[in-house]
Design an enzyme around this catalytic site. Structure first.
Site, PDB file in Angstrom:
ATOM      1  N   ASP A   1       0.964  -1.138  -0.133  1.00 54.06           N
ATOM      2  CA  ASP A   1      -0.018   0.109  -0.011  1.00 54.06           C
ATOM      3  C   ASP A   1       0.920   1.109   0.071  1.00 54.06           C
ATOM      4  OD1 ASP A   1      -2.179   2.047   0.554  1.00 54.06           O
ATOM      5  OD2 ASP A   1      -3.425   0.229   1.297  1.00 54.06           O
TER       6      ASP A   1
ATOM      7  N   TYR B   1     -14.789   4.563 -13.321  1.00 57.38           N
ATOM      8  CA  TYR B   1     -14.720   3.371 -12.075  1.00 57.38           C
ATOM      9  C   TYR B   1     -15.042   2.138 -12.744  1.00 57.38           C
ATOM     10  CZ  TYR B   1     -14.627   0.989  -7.400  1.00 57.38           C
ATOM     11  OH  TYR B   1     -14.661   0.175  -6.510  1.00 57.38           O
TER      12      TYR B   1
ATOM     13  N   ASP C   1       3.472   1.484  -4.899  1.00 55.94           N
ATOM     14  CA  ASP C   1       2.262   2.054  -5.755  1.00 55.94           C
ATOM     15  C   ASP C   1       2.058   0.831  -6.821  1.00 55.94           C
ATOM     16  OD1 ASP C   1       0.709   3.141  -7.734  1.00 55.94           O
ATOM     17  OD2 ASP C   1       2.048   4.670  -8.269  1.00 55.94           O
ATOM     18  N   VAL C   2       0.838   0.315  -6.449  1.00 56.70           N
ATOM     19  CA  VAL C   2       0.519  -0.680  -7.241  1.00 56.70           C
ATOM     20  C   VAL C   2       0.403  -0.695  -9.019  1.00 56.70           C
ATOM     21  CG1 VAL C   2      -0.632  -2.115  -5.352  1.00 56.70           C
ATOM     22  CG2 VAL C   2      -2.016  -0.827  -6.966  1.00 56.70           C
TER      23      VAL C   2
END
Length: 231
Positions: free
Chosen positions: A34, A140, A48-49
């Protein structure tokens, strides 16, 4: 007995943090990725994914220090209500990079080892909005819908090697992602839900644990712990 290692993205809060607590309570060693510290995880890494290099390097480090990752749960994400005419290209790209890209980056890093070992479970959090749509949520919903396509395609690709890939499509969930004035918190909306309440993050975590531990007969499935929001 060797330790079972579970990776959870978005582990600092909300659904991700609930997943960490649920799996830790079942004896798993948890590693949280995270941007913020994942205080409930045994091992927390600031990542940062959406950055594939960061994700890959972090997962290599976790496996060196903790052992092979048997379960990878992808819960990292963000949310915004924006009419489609007001969504700029930066917002479109960010939604896709975090939600779809975040899952892709984790899968690319953990799947090869799972394939070699002949076992593993990947669970990606999508949304009921990817199934039913929503007002002012096109970017989204589109990103989360892409996650469903990814889950089902990877399930087909990895099943012969003993690796299962499933998804969770929760409805509005009682986490900090929903602001206090969110329309999803309004009594007029909540009363329309068959369950009469929002989903709790702990309930989504229970569904994730089921997919990881018990649902060895499931791959390519999308479970919907959503208080009946989409039936």
């Amino acid at each position: 007995m060797r330790e079972r290692v579970a990776l959870v993205t978005g582990a600092a809060s909300g659904i991700g943090a609930a997943m960490v607590r649920e799996l830790a309570g079942r004896g798993w060693t948890t590693a949280g990725l995270d941007l913020a510290p994942a205080e409930d995880a045994h091992h927390s890494v600031g990542v940062d994914v959406a950055d594939p290099a960061q994700v890959s390097a972090s997962i290599r480090r976790i496996e060196r220090e903790l052992g092979p990752i048997e379960a990878a749960l992808c819960a990292a994400g963000h949310y915004a209500l924006v009419p489609v005419s007001d969504i700029d290209w930066g917002e479109w790209r960010r939604m896709l990079r975090v939600h779809l890209g975040g899952v892709v980056n984790v899968c690319k890093a953990v799947a090869p080892g799972m394939v070699v070992r002949g076992e593993g479970s990947i669970v990606a959090v999508t949304s009921d909005l990817a199934i039913g749509g929503g007002h002012a949520e096109a970017h989204y919903a589109a990103a989360k819908g892409a996650v469903i396509g990814l889950v089902r395609s990877l399930a087909v690709e990895l099943a012969p090697a003993g690796v299962r890939v499933n998804g969770l499509a929760p409805g509005p969930t009682d986490t900090p992602l929903l602001s206090a004035n969110s329309p999803w918190r309004r009594p007029s909306y909540v009363q329309t839900l068959p369950a009469g309440r929002l989903t709790a993050p702990e309930e989504v975590a229970l569904a994730a644990a089921f997919l990881v531990e018990d649902a060895t007969f499931c791959t390519g499935e999308i479970l919907s712990p959503n208080a009946g929001a989409v039936i």
